[in-house]
Design a protein around this motif. Sequence first.
Motif, mmCIF file in Angstrom:
data_model
loop_
_atom_site.group_PDB
_atom_site.id
_atom_site.type_symbol
_atom_site.label_atom_id
_atom_site.label_comp_id
_atom_site.label_asym_id
_atom_site.label_seq_id
_atom_site.Cartn_x
_atom_site.Cartn_y
_atom_site.Cartn_z
ATOM 1 N N GLY A 164 15.045 -7.306 -6.423
ATOM 2 C CA GLY A 164 16.406 -7.432 -5.918
ATOM 3 C C GLY A 164 16.413 -7.289 -4.409
ATOM 4 N N PRO A 165 17.494 -7.742 -3.759
ATOM 5 C CA PRO A 165 17.520 -7.780 -2.290
ATOM 6 C C PRO A 165 17.399 -6.425 -1.618
ATOM 7 C CG PRO A 165 19.674 -8.318 -3.211
ATOM 8 C CD PRO A 165 18.709 -8.302 -4.349
ATOM 9 N N THR A 166 17.795 -5.332 -2.273
ATOM 10 C CA THR A 166 17.692 -4.007 -1.646
ATOM 11 C C THR A 166 16.638 -3.137 -2.314
ATOM 12 O OG1 THR A 166 19.513 -3.140 -2.998
ATOM 13 C CG2 THR A 166 20.081 -4.041 -0.826
ATOM 14 N N SER A 167 15.761 -3.709 -3.129
ATOM 15 C CA SER A 167 14.692 -2.947 -3.787
ATOM 16 C C SER A 167 13.775 -2.275 -2.772
ATOM 17 C CB SER A 167 13.858 -3.877 -4.678
ATOM 18 O OG SER A 167 12.655 -3.247 -5.090
ATOM 19 N N TYR A 168 13.290 -1.104 -3.127
ATOM 20 C CA TYR A 168 12.371 -0.355 -2.262
ATOM 21 C C TYR A 168 11.069 -1.105 -2.019
ATOM 22 C CZ TYR A 168 9.562 1.047 -6.354
ATOM 23 O OH TYR A 168 8.760 1.045 -7.462
ATOM 24 N N ARG A 169 10.766 -2.099 -2.833
ATOM 25 C CA ARG A 169 9.524 -2.863 -2.684
ATOM 26 C C ARG A 169 9.630 -4.021 -1.696
ATOM 27 N NH1 ARG A 169 5.382 -1.917 -5.855
ATOM 28 N NH2 ARG A 169 5.605 -0.556 -7.658
ATOM 29 N N SER A 218 0.846 -1.181 0.000
ATOM 30 C CA SER A 218 0.000 0.000 0.000
ATOM 31 C C SER A 218 0.884 1.233 0.000
ATOM 32 C CB SER A 218 -0.891 0.003 1.246
ATOM 33 O OG SER A 218 -1.521 1.254 1.427
ATOM 34 N N ASN A 219 0.406 2.323 -0.565
ATOM 35 C CA ASN A 219 1.128 3.588 -0.481
ATOM 36 C C ASN A 219 0.740 4.376 0.763
ATOM 37 O OD1 ASN A 219 0.881 3.424 -3.892
ATOM 38 N ND2 ASN A 219 2.857 3.747 -2.938
ATOM 39 N N SER A 220 -0.338 3.957 1.437
ATOM 40 C CA SER A 220 -0.792 4.679 2.624
ATOM 41 C C SER A 220 -1.613 3.754 3.516
ATOM 42 C CB SER A 220 -1.632 5.899 2.206
ATOM 43 O OG SER A 220 -2.023 6.635 3.327
ATOM 44 N N PRO A 221 -0.950 2.919 4.337
ATOM 45 C CA PRO A 221 -1.685 1.980 5.182
ATOM 46 C C PRO A 221 -2.425 2.656 6.336
ATOM 47 C CG PRO A 221 0.624 1.892 5.716
ATOM 48 C CD PRO A 221 0.498 2.802 4.526
ATOM 49 N N VAL A 222 -2.007 3.885 6.688
ATOM 50 C CA VAL A 222 -2.662 4.647 7.755
ATOM 51 C C VAL A 222 -3.037 6.003 7.154
ATOM 52 C CG1 VAL A 222 -2.482 5.543 10.106
ATOM 53 C CG2 VAL A 222 -1.221 3.471 9.467
ATOM 54 N N SER A 242 13.311 9.499 -7.008
ATOM 55 C CA SER A 242 13.111 8.265 -6.257
ATOM 56 C C SER A 242 11.627 7.934 -6.215
ATOM 57 C CB SER A 242 13.667 8.384 -4.825
ATOM 58 O OG SER A 242 13.045 9.421 -4.112
ATOM 59 N N PRO A 243 11.299 6.649 -6.129
ATOM 60 C CA PRO A 243 9.891 6.232 -6.136
ATOM 61 C C PRO A 243 9.188 6.589 -4.831
ATOM 62 C CG PRO A 243 11.318 4.357 -5.728
ATOM 63 C CD PRO A 243 12.223 5.520 -6.030
ATOM 64 N N ALA A 244 7.866 6.625 -4.882
ATOM 65 C CA ALA A 244 7.076 6.851 -3.677
ATOM 66 C C ALA A 244 7.271 5.686 -2.711
ATOM 67 C CB ALA A 244 5.599 6.989 -4.028
ATOM 68 N N GLN A 245 7.078 5.944 -1.427
ATOM 69 C CA GLN A 245 7.176 4.889 -0.431
ATOM 70 C C GLN A 245 6.144 3.799 -0.720
ATOM 71 O OE1 GLN A 245 9.586 4.777 1.649
ATOM 72 N NE2 GLN A 245 9.657 6.433 3.121
ATOM 73 N N VAL A 246 6.557 2.554 -0.588
ATOM 74 C CA VAL A 246 5.656 1.413 -0.720
ATOM 75 C C VAL A 246 5.651 0.676 0.619
ATOM 76 C CG1 VAL A 246 5.254 -0.807 -1.842
ATOM 77 C CG2 VAL A 246 6.023 1.157 -3.197
ATOM 78 N N TYR A 247 4.483 0.634 1.258
ATOM 79 C CA TYR A 247 4.355 -0.033 2.550
ATOM 80 C C TYR A 247 3.959 -1.489 2.346
ATOM 81 C CZ TYR A 247 4.607 4.354 5.148
ATOM 82 O OH TYR A 247 5.026 5.533 5.706
ATOM 83 N N VAL A 267 10.403 2.863 7.669
ATOM 84 C CA VAL A 267 9.396 3.679 8.337
ATOM 85 C C VAL A 267 8.232 2.755 8.669
ATOM 86 C CG1 VAL A 267 7.771 5.583 8.080
ATOM 87 C CG2 VAL A 267 10.051 5.757 7.084
ATOM 88 N N VAL A 268 7.781 2.766 9.922
ATOM 89 C CA VAL A 268 6.678 1.906 10.351
ATOM 90 C C VAL A 268 5.529 2.791 10.820
ATOM 91 C CG1 VAL A 268 5.938 0.057 11.895
ATOM 92 C CG2 VAL A 268 8.300 0.103 11.034
ATOM 93 N N ASP A 269 4.373 2.669 10.159
ATOM 94 C CA ASP A 269 3.173 3.425 10.517
ATOM 95 C C ASP A 269 2.200 2.507 11.252
ATOM 96 O OD1 ASP A 269 4.298 5.570 9.254
ATOM 97 O OD2 ASP A 269 2.852 5.669 7.608
ATOM 98 N N LEU A 270 1.696 2.974 12.396
ATOM 99 C CA LEU A 270 0.805 2.181 13.232
ATOM 100 C C LEU A 270 -0.576 2.814 13.262
ATOM 101 C CD1 LEU A 270 3.849 2.133 14.520
ATOM 102 C CD2 LEU A 270 2.731 1.007 16.419
ATOM 103 N N LYS A 271 -1.579 2.018 13.004
ATOM 104 C CA LYS A 271 -2.957 2.479 13.133
ATOM 105 C C LYS A 271 -3.309 2.649 14.612
ATOM 106 C CE LYS A 271 -4.803 0.445 8.904
ATOM 107 N NZ LYS A 271 -5.815 -0.477 8.333
ATOM 108 N N PRO A 272 -4.329 3.441 14.926
ATOM 109 C CA PRO A 272 -4.773 3.528 16.320
ATOM 110 C C PRO A 272 -5.085 2.140 16.884
ATOM 111 C CG PRO A 272 -5.813 5.252 15.026
ATOM 112 C CD PRO A 272 -5.086 4.362 14.056
#
Length: 204
Positions: free
Chosen positions: A77-82, A7-11, A35-40, A107-112
């Motif tokens: 690949g082993p260091t891919s952003y995905r 997901s691009n935005s899990p929270v 650089s690509p967008a963050q992929v969670y 980066v770790v995003d936590l839901k309530p």
Amino acid sequence: MPTNNQSNSPVPTLRPCKRYIATHSPTGQSIYAPSPAQVYNVANASFGGMARSYALASLPANLTHDVDLKAYTAESGPTSYRRSEIVIPSPPGGGGGGGGGGANLVVVDLKPGGVSAMHRTASVDFSVCVVGEVEHELDGGQKVRLLPGDHIVQRGTMHRWSNPSETEPARFVACTLPCIPFDIAGEELREVHLPSPTKRGSKL
């Protein structure tokens, strides 16, 4: 962290993280690289997700001709952003002194109310709370609450993360470095993930 989906935005209530990568132009000037967008990666939908902000295959880092940047921005690949691993795997043919590969910034995003699985990795992790409040619990029952700026130096210990707020999201940033496996009460350190709790306060 085993992953089931991305997901691009899990929270959704958290502002998406922006990651800027500095490099050099052909003339040697310092510039920001595309650089690509963050992929969670989302292993537990009720918890949130983890995005790899950067990764290095080995240490010391090899930045020659942007080989590290090209590997990170690749689709695989082993260091891919995905990728979803907490610890970078050992490079082909060994290396890493028996303790894995290079460095991983996540980066770790936590839901309530989100709670992770109890887990450990063969690594030393530097984890810094940056948004909200984050609880870090050890398998022996000890627990600390992190406020923005507070951080954990984790050394191969069994632990889980949780967001103590039922209304506000939280975020922490971590850098993980592989360690050489060692003996813990007669067992060699290895990566372990126990079943995820279904809700905050449930027991494994």
